[in-house]
Design a protein around this motif. Sequence first.
Motif, PDB file in Angstrom:
ATOM      1  N   LEU A  24      -2.959  -6.309   6.805  1.00 38.36           N
ATOM      2  CA  LEU A  24      -3.934  -6.559   5.747  1.00 38.36           C
ATOM      3  C   LEU A  24      -3.476  -7.635   4.765  1.00 38.36           C
ATOM      4  O   LEU A  24      -4.165  -7.898   3.766  1.00 38.36           O
ATOM      5  N   ASN A  25      -2.311  -8.235   5.022  1.00 41.51           N
ATOM      6  CA  ASN A  25      -1.792  -9.320   4.170  1.00 41.51           C
ATOM      7  C   ASN A  25      -1.685  -8.880   2.706  1.00 41.51           C
ATOM      8  O   ASN A  25      -2.173  -9.560   1.802  1.00 41.51           O
ATOM      9  N   LEU A  26      -1.022  -7.750   2.495  1.00 46.81           N
ATOM     10  CA  LEU A  26      -0.781  -7.269   1.143  1.00 46.81           C
ATOM     11  C   LEU A  26       0.527  -7.872   0.636  1.00 46.81           C
ATOM     12  O   LEU A  26       1.523  -7.914   1.360  1.00 46.81           O
ATOM     13  N   LYS A  27       0.521  -8.329  -0.598  1.00 44.71           N
ATOM     14  CA  LYS A  27       1.688  -9.001  -1.151  1.00 44.71           C
ATOM     15  C   LYS A  27       2.835  -8.015  -1.336  1.00 44.71           C
ATOM     16  O   LYS A  27       2.653  -6.900  -1.811  1.00 44.71           O
ATOM     17  N   GLY A  79       0.788  -5.793  -3.785  1.00 44.29           N
ATOM     18  CA  GLY A  79      -0.116  -5.182  -2.820  1.00 44.29           C
ATOM     19  C   GLY A  79       0.047  -3.669  -2.783  1.00 44.29           C
ATOM     20  O   GLY A  79       1.148  -3.144  -2.924  1.00 44.29           O
ATOM     21  N   LEU A  80      -1.082  -2.952  -2.590  1.00 42.59           N
ATOM     22  CA  LEU A  80      -1.068  -1.495  -2.558  1.00 42.59           C
ATOM     23  C   LEU A  80      -1.875  -0.989  -1.359  1.00 42.59           C
ATOM     24  O   LEU A  80      -2.939  -1.542  -1.048  1.00 42.59           O
ATOM     25  N   LEU A  81      -1.367   0.059  -0.716  1.00 40.87           N
ATOM     26  CA  LEU A  81      -2.065   0.671   0.409  1.00 40.87           C
ATOM     27  C   LEU A  81      -1.962   2.190   0.284  1.00 40.87           C
ATOM     28  O   LEU A  81      -0.859   2.748   0.277  1.00 40.87           O
ATOM     29  N   LEU A  99       1.015   7.343  -0.383  1.00 47.64           N
ATOM     30  CA  LEU A  99       1.341   5.953  -0.688  1.00 47.64           C
ATOM     31  C   LEU A  99       1.957   5.321   0.556  1.00 47.64           C
ATOM     32  O   LEU A  99       3.099   5.592   0.907  1.00 47.64           O
ATOM     33  N   GLN A 100       1.174   4.489   1.231  1.00 50.25           N
ATOM     34  CA  GLN A 100       1.662   3.839   2.445  1.00 50.25           C
ATOM     35  C   GLN A 100       2.469   2.583   2.138  1.00 50.25           C
ATOM     36  O   GLN A 100       3.404   2.251   2.853  1.00 50.25           O
ATOM     37  N   TYR A 101       2.090   1.887   1.059  1.00 50.55           N
ATOM     38  CA  TYR A 101       2.857   0.722   0.612  1.00 50.55           C
ATOM     39  C   TYR A 101       2.601   0.492  -0.877  1.00 50.55           C
ATOM     40  O   TYR A 101       1.464   0.599  -1.304  1.00 50.55           O
ATOM     41  N   PRO A 102       3.673   0.234  -1.677  1.00 47.90           N
ATOM     42  CA  PRO A 102       5.081   0.214  -1.288  1.00 47.90           C
ATOM     43  C   PRO A 102       5.705   1.597  -1.407  1.00 47.90           C
ATOM     44  O   PRO A 102       6.041   2.036  -2.505  1.00 47.90           O
ATOM     45  N   ASP A 103       5.865   2.304  -0.298  1.00 45.13           N
ATOM     46  CA  ASP A 103       6.312   3.691  -0.330  1.00 45.13           C
ATOM     47  C   ASP A 103       7.764   3.845  -0.759  1.00 45.13           C
ATOM     48  O   ASP A 103       8.215   4.956  -1.051  1.00 45.13           O
ATOM     49  N   ASP A 104       8.519   2.731  -0.832  1.00 43.75           N
ATOM     50  CA  ASP A 104       9.895   2.798  -1.323  1.00 43.75           C
ATOM     51  C   ASP A 104       9.972   2.948  -2.839  1.00 43.75           C
ATOM     52  O   ASP A 104      11.034   3.262  -3.373  1.00 43.75           O
ATOM     53  N   LEU A 130      -7.343   2.838   1.515  1.00 40.64           N
ATOM     54  CA  LEU A 130      -7.774   1.971   0.426  1.00 40.64           C
ATOM     55  C   LEU A 130      -6.644   0.986   0.158  1.00 40.64           C
ATOM     56  O   LEU A 130      -5.484   1.389   0.037  1.00 40.64           O
ATOM     57  N   SER A 131      -6.974  -0.275   0.063  1.00 43.53           N
ATOM     58  CA  SER A 131      -5.928  -1.275  -0.190  1.00 43.53           C
ATOM     59  C   SER A 131      -6.435  -2.354  -1.123  1.00 43.53           C
ATOM     60  O   SER A 131      -7.639  -2.615  -1.198  1.00 43.53           O
TER      61      SER A 131
END
Length: 316
Positions: A187-190, A204-206, A237-242, A301-302
């Motif tokens: 999805l090209n999330l930053k 970027g958020l996913l 939270l798929q990204y950034p899950d760290d 949702l992203s």
Amino acid sequence: MKHNLIMTLMLMMWMPLAVFSQTDWEKMTADGHETSLPMVNLTVDTTLLCKENYNPGHITIWDWQQRTEGKETVSYDCKMRYRGATSLRYDKKSFAIKLIDDSGEDLDADIFGIREENDWILDAMATDRIRMRNRVLFDIWNEMDKTPYSTDFANRNGTKGQYVELFINEQYHGLYCMTDKIDRKLLNLKKAKVASDQSVTVRGLLYKGDSWTDATLLTGYNDSIPMDSDVWEGWELQYPDDYPSDNTWVPLTQLIDFCISDGDNLNAHAEDFFYMDNVVNYCILLVAHNIIDNSFKNTFLSTPNIENGHCYLFTP
């Protein structure tokens, strides 16, 4: 002497069976031809497999069309776990696969020409009797909807996959679909920025809807629940899950606050929070195909970069 001769002849008759006895994998790959489905073998200690943790293993892929590295057979070290929720009750389970290199780091590979990726899904389709539903609907979705911004994957907003015959430790395990995943790269999330003092700037958020709650229905939330975990109010939270923190979850609360605001505000600012063509397409997909399990639950949702606005994209 006669007894020894008889024993020797009997041994010679038995030995070819022992030497040349074939596993399911060996037999089916040896008999493979141009109309055969690709075949995948997972080598793993099945007693260790679970959903919660990845376990080490190996994956081998046979494909007559040589779509992976231009070879008929390729192999990778990997780690794997079971995937799913209610589907885990079935003997035929889905798998999450992560390719790794010799040092255990992520390894990207372009499997079946889908895309360079280290994260893969083997979808068991256990309750889908025609073994088509997910794959066909994702293909329909990919034709219906594109990301409204540029990506490295032709604006794709859904998974791609290939049907395969799966083997576990060279024993046949059934028809599966091997697919890529919805992730930051697709999805090209930053990427999040980490400063020298280890402070993190989220961009970027996913999010993935995991269960039906007020928060996943975008109708409310409990603001007393801590935001220091990669799960919150039915969302993962798929990204950034760290970096789970207020910085990653507050943008979602702002979206929910907007969705429960008055009608005039909704009408005036809907395009600030949603890509409206994407919303319409998603509603059409759910209604036309009666997909009752994907209304926010089982939905991504992203937003590509929260620093440049908070417009959200729906992905099944």
